[in-house]
Motif scaffolding. Structure first.
Motif, PDB file in Angstrom:
ATOM      1  N   GLN A 269       0.758  -1.147  -0.017  1.00 19.10           N
ATOM      2  CA  GLN A 269       0.209  -0.024  -0.030  1.00 19.10           C
ATOM      3  C   GLN A 269       0.906   1.156   0.067  1.00 19.10           C
ATOM      4  N   VAL A 270       2.043   1.292  -0.934  1.00 18.70           N
ATOM      5  CA  VAL A 270       2.743   2.240  -0.924  1.00 18.70           C
ATOM      6  C   VAL A 270       2.308   3.817  -0.866  1.00 18.70           C
ATOM      7  N   GLU A 271       1.367   3.784  -2.100  1.00 21.65           N
ATOM      8  CA  GLU A 271       0.871   5.016  -2.505  1.00 21.65           C
ATOM      9  C   GLU A 271      -0.038   5.605  -1.565  1.00 21.65           C
ATOM     10  N   LEU A 272      -0.938   4.673  -0.887  1.00 19.14           N
ATOM     11  CA  LEU A 272      -1.802   5.428   0.268  1.00 19.14           C
ATOM     12  C   LEU A 272      -1.091   5.579   1.425  1.00 19.14           C
ATOM     13  N   ARG A 273      -0.001   4.980   1.569  1.00 20.24           N
ATOM     14  CA  ARG A 273       0.872   5.597   2.897  1.00 20.24           C
ATOM     15  C   ARG A 273       1.533   6.878   2.590  1.00 20.24           C
ATOM     16  N   VAL A 274       1.959   6.921   1.100  1.00 11.85           N
ATOM     17  CA  VAL A 274       2.373   8.336   0.786  1.00 11.85           C
ATOM     18  C   VAL A 274       1.286   9.296   0.935  1.00 11.85           C
ATOM     19  N   LEU A 275       0.098   9.008   0.620  1.00 16.08           N
ATOM     20  CA  LEU A 275      -1.022   9.964   0.789  1.00 16.08           C
ATOM     21  C   LEU A 275      -1.205  10.515   2.144  1.00 16.08           C
ATOM     22  N   ALA A 276      -0.962   9.382   3.159  1.00 14.95           N
ATOM     23  CA  ALA A 276      -1.216   9.535   4.380  1.00 14.95           C
ATOM     24  C   ALA A 276      -0.084  10.422   4.792  1.00 14.95           C
ATOM     25  N   GLY A 283      -7.028   9.929  10.328  1.00 10.91           N
ATOM     26  CA  GLY A 283      -7.465   8.730  10.036  1.00 10.91           C
ATOM     27  C   GLY A 283      -6.743   7.912   9.673  1.00 10.91           C
ATOM     28  N   LEU A 284      -6.290   8.427   8.337  1.00  9.51           N
ATOM     29  CA  LEU A 284      -5.197   7.541   7.598  1.00  9.51           C
ATOM     30  C   LEU A 284      -3.981   7.167   8.421  1.00  9.51           C
ATOM     31  N   LEU A 285      -3.284   8.021   8.810  1.00 13.14           N
ATOM     32  CA  LEU A 285      -2.213   8.125   9.765  1.00 13.14           C
ATOM     33  C   LEU A 285      -2.461   6.878  10.952  1.00 13.14           C
ATOM     34  N   TYR A 352     -16.892  10.026   2.433  1.00 14.60           N
ATOM     35  CA  TYR A 352     -15.737   9.754   2.698  1.00 14.60           C
ATOM     36  C   TYR A 352     -14.696  10.803   3.056  1.00 14.60           C
ATOM     37  N   PHE A 353     -15.051  11.977   2.644  1.00 14.87           N
ATOM     38  CA  PHE A 353     -14.080  13.328   2.966  1.00 14.87           C
ATOM     39  C   PHE A 353     -14.566  13.617   4.222  1.00 14.87           C
ATOM     40  N   ALA A 354     -15.599  13.475   4.710  1.00 15.86           N
ATOM     41  CA  ALA A 354     -16.206  13.720   6.005  1.00 15.86           C
ATOM     42  C   ALA A 354     -15.261  13.154   6.951  1.00 15.86           C
ATOM     43  N   LYS A 355     -14.989  11.911   6.629  1.00 16.51           N
ATOM     44  CA  LYS A 355     -14.238  10.901   7.697  1.00 16.51           C
ATOM     45  C   LYS A 355     -12.881  11.248   7.236  1.00 16.51           C
ATOM     46  N   PHE A 356     -12.364  11.515   6.366  1.00 13.78           N
ATOM     47  CA  PHE A 356     -10.845  11.876   5.949  1.00 13.78           C
ATOM     48  C   PHE A 356     -10.832  13.420   5.416  1.00 13.78           C
ATOM     49  N   PRO A 357     -10.779  14.224   6.367  1.00 12.43           N
ATOM     50  CA  PRO A 357     -10.935  15.686   6.062  1.00 12.43           C
ATOM     51  C   PRO A 357      -9.488  16.253   5.464  1.00 12.43           C
ATOM     52  N   ARG A 360      -9.196  15.566   1.808  1.00 11.50           N
ATOM     53  CA  ARG A 360      -9.904  16.822   1.055  1.00 11.50           C
ATOM     54  C   ARG A 360      -9.097  17.865   1.020  1.00 11.50           C
ATOM     55  N   GLN A 361      -8.378  18.132   1.966  1.00  9.88           N
ATOM     56  CA  GLN A 361      -7.312  19.366   1.936  1.00  9.88           C
ATOM     57  C   GLN A 361      -6.398  18.954   1.099  1.00  9.88           C
ATOM     58  N   TYR A 362      -5.663  17.978   1.082  1.00  8.67           N
ATOM     59  CA  TYR A 362      -4.808  17.495   0.173  1.00  8.67           C
ATOM     60  C   TYR A 362      -4.978  17.806  -1.354  1.00  8.67           C
ATOM     61  N   ILE A 363      -6.137  17.288  -1.466  1.00  9.90           N
ATOM     62  CA  ILE A 363      -6.803  17.578  -2.877  1.00  9.90           C
ATOM     63  C   ILE A 363      -7.009  19.021  -3.492  1.00  9.90           C
ATOM     64  N   GLU A 364      -7.619  19.753  -2.719  1.00 11.05           N
ATOM     65  CA  GLU A 364      -7.536  20.909  -2.947  1.00 11.05           C
ATOM     66  C   GLU A 364      -6.380  22.064  -2.836  1.00 11.05           C
ATOM     67  N   GLY A 365      -5.375  21.429  -2.002  1.00 12.50           N
ATOM     68  CA  GLY A 365      -4.302  22.025  -2.019  1.00 12.50           C
ATOM     69  C   GLY A 365      -3.470  21.606  -3.165  1.00 12.50           C
ATOM     70  N   ALA A 366      -3.523  20.464  -3.718  1.00 13.27           N
ATOM     71  CA  ALA A 366      -2.676  20.092  -4.942  1.00 13.27           C
ATOM     72  C   ALA A 366      -3.202  20.823  -6.175  1.00 13.27           C
ATOM     73  N   LYS A 367      -4.790  21.181  -6.155  1.00 10.71           N
ATOM     74  CA  LYS A 367      -5.090  22.082  -7.389  1.00 10.71           C
ATOM     75  C   LYS A 367      -4.923  23.298  -7.196  1.00 10.71           C
TER      76      LYS A 367
END
Length: 489
Positions: A269-276, A283-285, A352-357, A360-367
């Motif tokens: 799960q390297v990509e999800l770990r990178v996302l964390a 939650g992911l951490l 999903y975004f409500a549980k992993f806020p 969502r912040q990462y996605i908005e930040g990347a854009k």
DNA sequence: ACGGTCACG
DNA sequence: ACGTACGTGACCGTT
């Protein structure tokens, strides 16, 4: 000639600049046993890091130096009557070769300035350049395949592919047969079998090098915009695995010497770990800190049930959501991968975004970064320029947004395994192991290992790979061993 | 040369 | 109303 060049090219204190040095180094060693040392610059890799689209030497000379170079076809011709370089008169060949060397050298200082200006020098010098000789070594190592096994599979597939339906599978046939429900599965099966037969079972034995008896892929370090390595001729990174027949093909990948074994090491799960790590989503951490089944943990949060009450269906949806996040998820994408409709998909994304806020912040930040700077970047600051991010065409714009979300994740994962490869090969050399690194498949490395080195290699891998880059979550690596790529445990 | 299809992560 | 999940490479049939 080789003997007079050898001491120079093998002297690590004499620093070398090349354009796609991987190719020259591979040819020199394969043909002359000459091991180039002291690579200091590669103009193709530099141009790629700078986001150049056309990275061939001729294109770069024109683009950056305004120099029109003679193309190779002017010397050797084109099409059926094309000849080879050894038939070109020395004066012409000499002028051509000198122009290549001259332009490469002139590009070097320009590209070096560019890398420094963009903060890419460290990535170039400390990560990408040291990988070159490692990839060269892997290419020269090659992989062994069981040719008789593939020949036998080919005959069996030939039998199974004899027109049992009596119909071809082109679009017109499909149109005519539309509604004849049972035939559809047969067509799909036919396509799967013929795909595997033509692309792998029949093609791979033809590509075995008669001198080495092995299969030698080429790794391209300057082809993928995210920083991944790609593989071609043959593509060793898309060998089947997902079906039973696919696994059969993998069983033809074997150690080259009796008694040796294959060892596979993959990042879990390297990509999800990178996302964390990048998002720092709590939650992911926490899930990775506890080493939980990440899709089950996601389902538990999204459905609001304890881990113990997560059903296979719930986990399946959660897995689609997790992968969707890596790709820049959309309600339509979710609906394609599940039996949900797009409205339900949108509902799940919202939950999903409500549980992993943090996600969502990462996605908005990347854009946002892509819009503001025109590029996004990985952990080690590799850039991907996103010219379409402010496009008035919303299809193009949304595509750019998904690319902006995905690239830092995929690219950081690529940096992790690249660094691991360099460190592993260093350590293997230092110990003087006979084991060989042979295959890289994005999050996985394959080694050919003699029995007495199994435990040394296992501990080396488990030391180097998880420690390649320090993240906010642990990197987990699974090691397997077996008599073939399709038979590991 | 190109698009459709399909193999992988 | 649009056209749709990220990144690749190989084979095939059509142009």
């Amino acid at each position: 000639m080789a003997s007079s060049l050898k001491p120079l090219l093998e002297d690590p204190s004499l620093l070398k600049t090349g354009h796609n040095a991987n190719f020259d180094m591979t040819v020199l060693e394969a043909a002359w046993g000459l091991r180039v040392a002291g690579l200091q610059f590669d103009t193709m890799i530099a141009a790629h890091l700078l986001g150049k689209k056309a990275i061939g030497l001729k294109a770069l000379a024109l683009d950056l130096l305004g120099q029109e170079m003679t193309h190779i076809t002017a010397l050797i011709g084109t099409g059926a009557k094309q000849t080879t370089m050894d038939n070109v008169p020395i004066p012409e060949a000499s002028a051509y070769a000198c122009a290549d060397a001259d332009m490469t050298w002139r590009l070097r200082s320009l590209l070096k300035d560019g890398l420094e200006k963009d903060g890419l020098w460290k990535l170039f010098a400390e990560e990408e350049l040291p990988l070159v000789p490692v990839l060269v070594r892997m290419q020269l190592n090659g992989v062994a395949i069981n040719v008789p096994l593939l020949r036998q599979m080919s005959q069996e597939l030939h039998q199974r592919l004899q027109p049992k339906t009596g119909y071809s599978t082109d679009a017109a046939s499909l149109e005519a047969l539309k509604g004849a429900h049972p035939v559809i599965d047969l067509i799909l099966e036919y396509r799967q079998l013929s795909k595997l037969k033509s692309t792998y079972v029949d093609a791979l034995p033809e590509m075995v090098n008669p001198r080495t008896g092995r299969l030698h892929t080429s790794y391209n370090q300057a082809g993928v915009v995210t920083g991944r390595v790609s593989s071609s001729e043959p593509n060793i990174q898309n060998i089947p695995i997902r079906t039973e027949l696919g696994r059969q093909v993998r069983k033809a990948f074997v150690p080259g010497q009796p008694g040796w074994l294959l060892m596979a090491a993959d990042y879990s799960q390297v990509e999800l770990r990178v996302l964390a790590h990048i998002s720092r989503d709590e939650g992911l951490l926490a899930a990775f800190a506890r080493d939980e089944d990440i899709h089950a943990a996601t389902a538990s949060l999204v459905y609001g049930v304890p881990l113990s009450e997560v059903t296979p269906d719930m986990r399946r949806i959660a897995k689609v959501l997790n992968f969707g996040v890596l790709y820049g998820l959309s309600p339509y994408g979710i609906s394609q991968q599940t039996d949900l409709n797009p409205e339900q998909g949108a509902q799940f994304i919202e939950t999903y975004f409500a549980k992993f806020p943090g996600i969502r912040q990462y996605i908005e930040g990347a854009k946002e970064q892509a819009r503001r700077l025109g590029y996004v970047e990985t952990l080690l600051r590799r850039r991907r320029y996103m010219p379409e991010i402010n496009s008035s065409n919303f299809v193009a714009r949304q595509a750019a947004e998904r690319e902006a979300i995905n690239m830092p994740i995929q690219g950081t994962a690529a940096e992790i395994i690249k660094r691991a490869m360099v460190r592993l090969q260093e350590r293997m050399d230092a110990i003087g192991l006979r084991s060989m690194m042979t295959i890289q498949v994005h999050d996985e490395l394959i080694f050919e290992v003699p029995p007495e080195e199994l435990e040394t290699m296992r501990s080396l891998i488990l030391e180097v790979m998880p420690g390649a880059i320090q993240l906010a979550v642990p990197l987990k690596v699974a090691v397997k061993v077996g008599p073939s790529w399709g038979d590991l445990e």
